[in-house]
Enzyme design. Structure first.
Site, PDB file in Angstrom:
ATOM      1  N   GLY A  19       0.849  -1.127   0.073  1.00 45.41           N
ATOM      2  CA  GLY A  19      -0.071   0.082   0.072  1.00 45.41           C
ATOM      3  C   GLY A  19       0.955   1.338  -0.099  1.00 45.41           C
ATOM      4  O   GLY A  19       0.350   2.228   0.430  1.00 45.41           O
ATOM      5  N   ASN A  21       1.460   3.017  -2.395  1.00 41.10           N
ATOM      6  CA  ASN A  21       0.752   4.130  -3.469  1.00 41.10           C
ATOM      7  C   ASN A  21      -0.457   4.610  -2.666  1.00 41.10           C
ATOM      8  O   ASN A  21      -0.712   5.721  -2.955  1.00 41.10           O
ATOM      9  CB  ASN A  21       0.566   3.504  -4.954  1.00 41.10           C
ATOM     10  N   ARG A  76     -15.053 -14.709 -10.656  1.00 36.09           N
ATOM     11  CA  ARG A  76     -14.621 -13.249 -10.814  1.00 36.09           C
ATOM     12  C   ARG A  76     -15.663 -12.194 -10.905  1.00 36.09           C
ATOM     13  O   ARG A  76     -15.496 -11.018 -10.376  1.00 36.09           O
ATOM     14  CB  ARG A  76     -13.487 -13.156 -12.026  1.00 36.09           C
ATOM     15  N   MET A 101      -4.128  -7.025  -6.722  1.00 32.80           N
ATOM     16  CA  MET A 101      -3.619  -8.388  -7.428  1.00 32.80           C
ATOM     17  C   MET A 101      -4.777  -9.280  -8.081  1.00 32.80           C
ATOM     18  O   MET A 101      -4.704 -10.427  -8.064  1.00 32.80           O
ATOM     19  CB  MET A 101      -2.572  -9.071  -6.267  1.00 32.80           C
ATOM     20  N   ILE A 103      -7.625  -9.655 -11.484  1.00 28.16           N
ATOM     21  CA  ILE A 103      -8.029  -8.892 -12.569  1.00 28.16           C
ATOM     22  C   ILE A 103      -9.193  -8.812 -12.558  1.00 28.16           C
ATOM     23  O   ILE A 103     -10.231  -9.310 -12.290  1.00 28.16           O
ATOM     24  CB  ILE A 103      -7.700  -9.942 -13.916  1.00 28.16           C
ATOM     25  N   HIS A 120       1.088   1.216 -13.009  1.00 21.55           N
ATOM     26  CA  HIS A 120       1.889   0.127 -13.317  1.00 21.55           C
ATOM     27  C   HIS A 120       3.354   0.560 -13.304  1.00 21.55           C
ATOM     28  O   HIS A 120       3.699   1.408 -14.075  1.00 21.55           O
ATOM     29  CB  HIS A 120       1.344  -0.470 -14.482  1.00 21.55           C
ATOM     30  N   THR A 152      -9.198  -0.779 -18.507  1.00 17.40           N
ATOM     31  CA  THR A 152     -10.119  -1.514 -19.412  1.00 17.40           C
ATOM     32  C   THR A 152     -10.126  -3.165 -19.104  1.00 17.40           C
ATOM     33  O   THR A 152      -9.292  -3.585 -18.327  1.00 17.40           O
ATOM     34  CB  THR A 152     -10.061  -1.045 -20.822  1.00 17.40           C
ATOM     35  N   ASP A 156      -3.385  -3.909 -17.977  1.00 18.69           N
ATOM     36  CA  ASP A 156      -2.526  -2.957 -18.285  1.00 18.69           C
ATOM     37  C   ASP A 156      -2.720  -2.297 -19.930  1.00 18.69           C
ATOM     38  O   ASP A 156      -1.648  -1.904 -20.145  1.00 18.69           O
ATOM     39  CB  ASP A 156      -1.126  -3.485 -17.975  1.00 18.69           C
TER      40      ASP A 156
HETATM   41  C1  GRF Z   1       3.423  -0.997  -7.430  1.00 15.77           C
HETATM   42  O1  GRF Z   1       4.852  -1.178  -7.943  1.00 15.77           O
HETATM   43  C2  GRF Z   1       2.431  -0.703  -8.542  1.00 15.77           C
HETATM   44  O2  GRF Z   1       3.058  -0.124  -9.732  1.00 15.77           O
HETATM   45  C3  GRF Z   1       2.053  -2.155  -8.979  1.00 15.77           C
HETATM   46  O3  GRF Z   1       2.111  -3.130  -7.592  1.00 15.77           O
HETATM   47  C4  GRF Z   1       2.929  -2.316  -6.774  1.00 15.77           C
HETATM   48  C5  GRF Z   1       2.224  -1.767  -5.741  1.00 15.77           C
HETATM   49  O4  GRF Z   1       3.057  -1.238  -4.742  1.00 15.77           O
HETATM   50  N1  GRF Z   1       0.767  -2.253  -9.689  1.00 15.77           N
HETATM   51  P1  GRF Z   1       2.204  -0.757  -3.517  1.00 15.77           P
HETATM   52  O5  GRF Z   1       1.217  -1.783  -2.591  1.00 15.77           O
HETATM   53  O6  GRF Z   1       1.280   0.478  -3.921  1.00 15.77           O
HETATM   54  O7  GRF Z   1       3.390  -0.408  -2.332  1.00 15.77           O
END
Ligand code: GRF
Length: 224
Positions: A19, A21, A76, A101, A103, A120, A152, A156
């Site tokens: 987490g 981000n 899903r 993680m 889809i 990404h 979409t 990616d």
């Molecule tokens: C990041 O590298 C993001 O680009 C990818 O998964 C990773 C997530 O990292 N989709 P975090 O959980 O946000 O630390």
């Protein structure tokens, strides 16, 4: 034309892991550089550190268990339908995937068309999928980076909002490179959210235009 909002954009973040981000967006909101409100942090992993981060900041954290749907042909979609119900319950306007993680299926993609973003760690369309820092090194790339895009159905593949470039060094390891890319991720994800909040993102087919104000060069950030 963007219309100035008086209320904060309502965001939900879907995250499966550490987490960082999510944290970057929380920090930007708390610092006032992103005008938005995280109304829910949702995970498919009960122990996701992202949920703990949410709790530390007084945000609603929800674990939505995928297990009850396992084994179904439409597992899903059924899971995403449950997520959609949750998102609607919170009046979510923008969904951020941040290390999520799973889809996502049409159920969510259609409901949040051009209102769901992902980050990404490569310069898409190069290296979609997993282990992309290692793949970029092994391919011999001199530059890689990160991409914020709308989500979409294709993994990616959605329209690109912002990208940042990161050089690959001769002695790079995937871990060292990932750490430098992450620094840029933490800059461009909040920035993309703020552009959305300001109503400045216009999507035409595959292209996303940033309207008004700042120059177009703003869409690509160099690593300095
Ligand atoms: C990041 O590298 C993001 O680009 C990818 O998964 C990773 C997530 O990292 N989709 P975090 O959980 O946000 O630390």
């Amino acid at each position: 034309m963007s219309t100035k909002r008086t209320d904060a954009l309502r965001i939900a973040v879907l995250a499966s892991g550490r987490g960082s981000n999510l944290q970057a967006v929380i920090d930007a909101i708390e610092a006032g550089t992103v005008q938005a409100k995280i109304v829910a942090v949702i995970s498919n992993k009960k122990e996701a550190p992202a949920l703990e981060r949410a709790r530390r900041h007084g945000l609603s954290d929800l674990f939505v268990d995928p297990k009850p749907y396992a084994g179904r042909l439409d597992s899903r979609e059924a899971y995403d339908q449950e997520l959609l119900n949750v998102l609607r319950g919170y009046d979510v306007e923008l969904v951020l995937l941040a290390g999520y993680m799973k889809i996502v299926t049409r159920v969510l993609v259609d409901a949040y068309s051009n209102r769901m973003m992902n980050i990404h760690p490569s310069l898409l369309p190069s290296f979609p999928g997993l282990d992309v820092q290692k793949k970029a090194i092994e391919w011999g790339c001199k530059l890689t980076g990160c991409t914020v895009h709308f989500v979409t159905e294709g993994v990616d593949e959605g329209p690109i909002i912002l990208q940042a470039a990161v050089p690959i060094l001769d002695d790079d390891s995937p871990e060292a490179l990932a750490a430098r890319i992450l620094v840029q991720e933490h800059k461009i994800y909040p920035r993309a959210v703020q552009l959305f909040a300001e109503g400045r993102l216009r999507v035409e087919g595959r292209r996303v235009f940033i309207e008004q104000g700042k120059p177009v060069g703003d869409a690509v950030i160099s690593p300095s």
